[in-house]
Write a protein that holds these residues in place. Structure first.
Motif, mmCIF file in Angstrom:
data_model
loop_
_atom_site.group_PDB
_atom_site.id
_atom_site.type_symbol
_atom_site.label_atom_id
_atom_site.label_comp_id
_atom_site.label_asym_id
_atom_site.label_seq_id
_atom_site.Cartn_x
_atom_site.Cartn_y
_atom_site.Cartn_z
ATOM 1 N N TRP A 186 -10.391 0.467 3.365
ATOM 2 C CA TRP A 186 -10.009 -0.551 2.377
ATOM 3 C C TRP A 186 -9.761 -0.396 1.515
ATOM 4 C CZ3 TRP A 186 -10.115 -5.291 3.299
ATOM 5 C CH2 TRP A 186 -11.112 -6.204 4.448
ATOM 6 N N THR B 52 -7.495 -4.869 0.244
ATOM 7 C CA THR B 52 -6.637 -4.791 1.296
ATOM 8 C C THR B 52 -6.688 -3.462 2.438
ATOM 9 O OG1 THR B 52 -4.234 -5.638 1.767
ATOM 10 C CG2 THR B 52 -4.379 -4.662 -0.425
ATOM 11 N N ARG B 53 -6.467 -4.001 3.440
ATOM 12 C CA ARG B 53 -6.494 -3.064 4.411
ATOM 13 C C ARG B 53 -4.944 -3.396 5.537
ATOM 14 N NH1 ARG B 53 -11.921 -1.808 7.818
ATOM 15 N NH2 ARG B 53 -11.608 -3.813 8.994
ATOM 16 N N CYS B 54 -4.672 -2.462 5.794
ATOM 17 C CA CYS B 54 -3.500 -2.089 7.186
ATOM 18 C C CYS B 54 -3.642 -2.414 8.178
ATOM 19 C CB CYS B 54 -2.310 -1.773 6.352
ATOM 20 S SG CYS B 54 -1.975 -2.412 5.281
ATOM 21 N N PHE B 55 -3.093 -2.528 9.287
ATOM 22 C CA PHE B 55 -3.166 -2.345 10.853
ATOM 23 C C PHE B 55 -2.441 -2.097 11.306
ATOM 24 C CE2 PHE B 55 -4.138 -3.799 15.593
ATOM 25 C CZ PHE B 55 -5.091 -3.336 15.575
ATOM 26 N N SER C 231 -4.926 0.160 15.180
ATOM 27 C CA SER C 231 -6.708 0.417 14.433
ATOM 28 C C SER C 231 -6.429 0.131 13.210
ATOM 29 C CB SER C 231 -6.452 2.325 14.053
ATOM 30 O OG SER C 231 -5.922 3.008 14.068
ATOM 31 N N TRP C 232 -7.381 -0.550 12.359
ATOM 32 C CA TRP C 232 -7.701 -0.337 10.818
ATOM 33 C C TRP C 232 -7.415 1.019 9.723
ATOM 34 C CZ3 TRP C 232 -6.610 -4.886 9.045
ATOM 35 C CH2 TRP C 232 -6.814 -6.337 10.671
ATOM 36 N N GLU C 233 -6.749 0.955 8.917
ATOM 37 C CA GLU C 233 -6.520 1.614 7.618
ATOM 38 C C GLU C 233 -7.919 1.303 6.885
ATOM 39 O OE1 GLU C 233 -3.175 2.128 6.211
ATOM 40 O OE2 GLU C 233 -2.030 2.357 7.908
#
Length: 129
Positions: A16, A5-8, A12-14
């Motif tokens: 993985w 998972t990763r957060c926006f 910007s995207w963090e």
């Protein structure tokens, strides 16, 4: 099967982060787990000793380099030698167990000789940077 998972955030995207990483030998994974507020990483380390180690019959530190950069704090470690879980004890008094993990090495204590063994360790840890 593994999940990541990763957060926006802040447009910007963090990075993985793995929820349940498939651990391949020598590969570092950032997990979704946190320890003292820091992200937890996992790595599978494998070492095969072709020679006999601990042959003098005394407590011998077997030093195995883990190759982790910026090693922060150990969260947990599990280990095996030739498929047997560590710590390993026999009725005759033979033993092998992880004693210490430093910023560069895993140390295994033993009181017996171990010819031609494969050692595997799954390390969970934090990073300093």
């Amino acid at each position: 099967m593994f999940y990541a998972t990763r957060c926006f955030t802040d447009n910007s995207w963090e990075e993985w982060e793995f929820v349940n990483p498939y651990t391949a030998v020598g590969t570092e994974y950032k997990t979704t787990e946190r320890y003292k507020g820091f992200p937890v990483y996992k790595k599978l380390v494998e070492y095969t000793n072709p020679e006999t180690i601990g042959a003098d019959g005394t407590m011998t530190n077997i030093k195995i380099g883990h190759g982790i950069s910026n090693f922060g704090e150990l969260v947990r470690i599990t280990g095996k030698q030739n498929g047997e879980m560590l710590p390993y004890f026999t009725v005759s008094g033979k033993l092998a167990m992880v004693s210490t993990v430093t910023s560069a090495n895993i140390f295994v204590d033993t009181n017996a000789s171990w010819p031609s063994r494969t050692w595997q360790f799954e390390i969970a840890y934090t990073k300093t940077a």
